[in-house]
Design a protein around this motif. Structure first.
Motif, PDB file in Angstrom:
ATOM      1  N   ALA A 200      47.661  36.167  24.992  1.00 19.14           N
ATOM      2  CA  ALA A 200      48.463  37.369  25.212  1.00 19.14           C
ATOM      3  C   ALA A 200      48.000  38.501  24.300  1.00 19.14           C
ATOM      4  O   ALA A 200      47.805  39.632  24.753  1.00 19.14           O
TER       5      ALA A 200
ATOM      6  N   ARG B 141      54.001  31.287  30.933  1.00 23.23           N
ATOM      7  CA  ARG B 141      53.746  32.102  29.741  1.00 23.23           C
ATOM      8  C   ARG B 141      52.338  31.846  29.225  1.00 23.23           C
ATOM      9  O   ARG B 141      51.892  30.697  29.132  1.00 23.23           O
TER      10      ARG B 141
ATOM     11  N   ILE C  88      49.574  40.793  34.537  1.00 22.31           N
ATOM     12  CA  ILE C  88      50.167  40.157  33.357  1.00 22.31           C
ATOM     13  C   ILE C  88      51.399  40.999  33.039  1.00 22.31           C
ATOM     14  O   ILE C  88      51.309  42.226  32.949  1.00 22.31           O
TER      15      ILE C  88
ATOM     16  N   ALA D 162      53.435  37.221  27.023  1.00 22.28           N
ATOM     17  CA  ALA D 162      52.953  37.705  28.311  1.00 22.28           C
ATOM     18  C   ALA D 162      53.105  36.595  29.349  1.00 22.28           C
ATOM     19  O   ALA D 162      53.024  35.413  29.024  1.00 22.28           O
TER      20      ALA D 162
END
Length: 107
Positions: free
Chosen positions: A88, A82, A50, A97
Motif C-alpha cells: 500500500a 486489503r 486501489i 489500501a
C-alpha cells in the motif's frame, strides 16, 4: 453481544475460512500470514483501482495494470481484499489500501 469491532473481526475470519488457500489453516493462523500473498490484476483492459477503503464509494488512491502482481493480506471484507502495508505504501503512499477481489487472481 459482540461489539462492532468484534463482529467485523468474526466476519473477516468467516470469509477467510471460505477461501481455498486458507481451508487448512485456522482463522487465527490465516490472519497472521506474513509477507502477504501474491496476486495479479486479472482484468481484460483498463486498470484495477486501489481504494482507501473496502467500497466503490471509497477514494481511489492508485491502480494496477493488467497482470501486474502485488502482495495482499488475508484480510477480506465482502468483495474486497486489503493490500499489505508495504505494498500500500509503495503503490499509494498510504498505509491502508483495498482492491476488489472480483478482479484479482492468486499467482
Amino acid at each position: 453481544m459482540l461489539s462492532t469491532k468484534e463482529n467485523l473481526k468474526q466476519i473477516e475470519m468467516d470469509t477467510i475460512q471460505q477461501e481455498p488457500l486458507f481451508t487448512e489453516l485456522t482463522p487465527e493462523a490465516a490472519a497472521t500470514v506474513e509477507g502477504g500473498i501474491k496476486f495479479r490484476a486479472d482484468i481484460d483492459s483498463g486498470r484495477l483501482n486501489i481504494r482507501s477503503g473496502p467500497s466503490t464509494n471509497s477514494r481511489k488512491i492508485g491502480s494496477f495494470g493488467k497482470d501486474e502482481t502485488f502482495d495482499a493480506t488475508s484480510t477480506v471484507r465482502g468483495r474486497w481484499r486489503r493490500l499489505t502495508e508495504d505494498e500500500a505504501l509503495e503503490e499509494t503512499g498510504e498505509r491502508v489500501a483495498w482492491v476488489n477481489r472480483d478482479f484479482i487472481a492468486f499467482v
